[in-house]
Design a protein around this motif. Structure first.
Motif, PDB file in Angstrom:
ATOM      1  N   HIS A 178       0.825  -1.212   0.000  1.00 13.17           N
ATOM      2  CA  HIS A 178       0.000   0.000   0.000  1.00 13.17           C
ATOM      3  C   HIS A 178       0.859   1.262   0.000  1.00 13.17           C
ATOM      4  O   HIS A 178       0.545   2.226  -0.700  1.00 13.17           O
ATOM      5  N   GLN A 199       2.294   1.707  -3.474  1.00 16.64           N
ATOM      6  CA  GLN A 199       1.272   2.122  -4.426  1.00 16.64           C
ATOM      7  C   GLN A 199       0.951   3.599  -4.280  1.00 16.64           C
ATOM      8  O   GLN A 199       0.641   4.268  -5.264  1.00 16.64           O
ATOM      9  N   GLU A 258       4.963  -0.271 -11.883  1.00 17.43           N
ATOM     10  CA  GLU A 258       3.517  -0.465 -11.769  1.00 17.43           C
ATOM     11  C   GLU A 258       3.160  -1.936 -11.928  1.00 17.43           C
ATOM     12  O   GLU A 258       2.338  -2.477 -11.195  1.00 17.43           O
ATOM     13  N   GLY A 268       4.077  -3.789  -8.803  1.00 14.25           N
ATOM     14  CA  GLY A 268       3.084  -3.509  -7.767  1.00 14.25           C
ATOM     15  C   GLY A 268       1.839  -4.342  -7.942  1.00 14.25           C
ATOM     16  O   GLY A 268       1.280  -4.872  -6.977  1.00 14.25           O
ATOM     17  N   ARG A 269       1.401  -4.486  -9.188  1.00 15.59           N
ATOM     18  CA  ARG A 269       0.209  -5.307  -9.452  1.00 15.59           C
ATOM     19  C   ARG A 269       0.468  -6.767  -9.137  1.00 15.59           C
ATOM     20  O   ARG A 269      -0.389  -7.460  -8.592  1.00 15.59           O
ATOM     21  N   ALA A 287       0.442  -7.197  -5.469  1.00 13.67           N
ATOM     22  CA  ALA A 287      -0.934  -7.085  -4.984  1.00 13.67           C
ATOM     23  C   ALA A 287      -1.711  -8.372  -5.256  1.00 13.67           C
ATOM     24  O   ALA A 287      -2.566  -8.764  -4.459  1.00 13.67           O
TER      25      ALA A 287
END
Length: 137
Positions: free
Chosen positions: A55, A58, A114, A117-118, A121
């Motif tokens: 988090h 992000q 990015e 990060g995905r 996640a």
């Protein structure tokens, strides 16, 4: 009975398809070993909760994150803890930068960050379930 069996087989086929295209899925032994190793390192080195790290990253607007920045952003106990966190996750090939990414290629770097990060996640629900199972042992 045939209808129920058809539903089960369709669900199984869908899950198998999702797993086959997943970039973060390893084989069972490597998945289990990496979860256990991360759990031990987290306790031993005082790493913050992985969800908290995801988090914070992000919400961070920095395209490149250093260990010092991560320590201050998330609250690692020491720079050593932040560095071992970097080193641990650097070992996963699905988190590695792809060809054509590096210094002087900021647009690609932001895109790669990015994507990482995905991918991280995507692991969140699975790691939460593993944490719960490990704590009951």
């Amino acid at each position: 009975l045939n209808f129920v069996l058809a539903i089960i087989l369709e669900s199984y086929a869908r899950v198998m398809n999702d797993i086959s295209v997943s970039e973060v899925d390893q084989d069972l032994l490597r998945d289990m070993a990496s979860v256990l190793k991360a759990r031990v390192m987290r306790k031993r080195l005082g790493w913050p909760d992985p969800i908290q790290v995801v988090h914070a990253l992000q919400q961070s607007e920095r395209p490149v994150v250093t260990a010092e920045y991560l320590r201050d952003l998330v609250g690692f106990k020491s720079i050593k803890a932040a560095l071992t966190f970097f080193d641990y996750y650097r070992g996963f090939d699905f988190l590695a930068a792809q060809e054509g990414v590096g210094p002087g290629k900021e647009d690609n770097t932001a895109l790669q960050l990015e994507m990482v990060g995905r991918r991280v996640a995507d692991l969140e629900p699975w790691t939460r379930g593993m944490d719960a199972r490990i704590e009951t042992v």
